[in-house]
Design an enzyme around this catalytic site. Structure first.
Site, mmCIF file in Angstrom:
data_model
loop_
_atom_site.group_PDB
_atom_site.id
_atom_site.type_symbol
_atom_site.label_atom_id
_atom_site.label_comp_id
_atom_site.label_asym_id
_atom_site.label_seq_id
_atom_site.Cartn_x
_atom_site.Cartn_y
_atom_site.Cartn_z
ATOM 1 C CB SER A 233 21.107 -14.537 -47.247
ATOM 2 O OG SER A 233 21.411 -13.599 -46.250
ATOM 3 C CE LYS A 278 20.128 -15.137 -42.681
ATOM 4 N NZ LYS A 278 20.437 -15.027 -44.114
#
Length: 344
Positions: A233, A278
């Site tokens: 990611s 996040k």
């Protein structure tokens, strides 16, 4: 009475302790950290930035009865079924090895994208077939391990995973092949008898999931120190940091920039898990800008998960929930992110 209370307290402590070791078929996901990329990514002779580019992480672990209960009460923690995280029959070790491979592959694609954008040279060297997992009850079990790199079969050098698969599947159940592979830097050689698959009796194999392993060599050299980080990611943010070190113009312009998203060799930014966590991690680190994948939701994805939304939509919702001033920027490609930073 005192003895009874002591006994009750002891039993309660015993139950709590035992519960912390019981694994449930879930993972608990929570906000991680935002890591500055300059100390992690080193381009030989690279330029320094006034601002900061950051990758964002999540903290994720197998749920216990205690962590499962706590996750229901704490903000920004999410409970995820284990089948959404690990592949069928995948062990903890195999999952960790797959995450490491995905991170390594993500790094190489990030280098390629950044070097293409900066007009710098690189090349790939093929290193063999990388084993991601071994299927229980198949011939490779106990001989091959996840993380092994198969280089030769029956004396023939392997040039692709497809070549290896085609060669093996042209044989019959019971036939033997001799494979050479590398484990922890040590070369090994073993004979393995093929076996038919339970779901296809006419198809023979040794029972491994595999992919190609390539090594990218670039000029200038790029080093990434990511031992404690797994998964793909961070690809987008790696590519931006590498590009910024390769070129004279500082795309950070003194800003704190975070984000997430996979990257492929064409610069396409892909969907990731844990986008909400996040966003929280980036806000806590004081990020001013957050790049979120604006991924396309296919009809098949929508059918399997009616509530699914693009990462960008999820990130915007979380940003509103936590009341951050951080700008959430949708991106589909590396160039989307680069163009935004150059223009703003």
């Amino acid at each position: 009475m005192k003895n009874k209370l002591t006994a009750v307290a002891f039993i309660f402590l015993l139950v709590i302790t035992a519960s912390s070791f019981i694994k449930l078929p879930y993972y608990v996901m929570k906000p991680g950290d935002a890591h500055e990329l300059a100390p992690i990514v080193k381009v030989t002779g690279g330029n320094k930035a006034e601002g900061t580019l950051m990758l964002t992480t999540i903290k994720m672990g197998e749920a216990t009865p205690i962590s499962y209960a706590i996750a229901h009460w704490l903000d920004y923690e999410e409970i995820v079924p284990i089948d959404n995280v690990r592949s069928p029959h995948e062990t903890d070790q195999e999952y960790n090895i797959r995450q490491k491979y995905l991170m390594d592959n993500s790094q190489q694609q990030a280098i390629q994208v950044a070097f293409d954008a900066a007009g710098k040279p690189y090349k790939y060297i093929y290193e063999g077939v990388y084993v991601l997992s071994v299927f229980p009850g198949m011939p490779a079990e106990g001989i091959i391990q996840a993380g092994d790199r198969i280089t030769v079969v029956d004396g023939k050098n392997i040039e692709s995973s497809k070549q290896f698969t085609d060669y093996v599947q042209a044989k019959q159940p019971g036939d033997e092949i001799t494979i050479q592979f590398v484990r922890d830097g040590e070369e090994k050689k073993k004979k393995i008898a093929l076996k038919s698959f339970s779901n296809n009796r006419n198809k023979a194999g040794i029972g491994i999931s595999l992919t190609d392993q390539k090594r990218l060599i670039s000029t200038p050299e790029v080093q990434l120190k990511t031992e404690s980080i797994g998964g793909p990611s961070a690809g987008l943010m790696f590519s931006l940091e590498i590009y910024n070190q390769l070129t004279e113009q500082d795309i950070t312009k003194g800003r704190k920039i975070a984000g997430t998203g996979t990257i492929d060799s064409d610069g396409k930014v892909g969907r990731i898990g844990g986008i909400e966590q996040k966003v929280v991690a980036a806000d806590r680190a004081g990020a001013e800008i957050f790049f979120a994948p604006n991924d396309e939701i296919t009809p098949e994805l929508k059918r399997n998960n009616p509530d699914i939304e693009p990462n960008y939509n999820e990130a915007v919702k979380m940003a509103k929930e936590i009341g951050t001033d951080m700008k959430i920027i949708p991106v589909k490609t590396f160039n989307d992110a680069l163009d935004y930073l150059l223009a703003s």
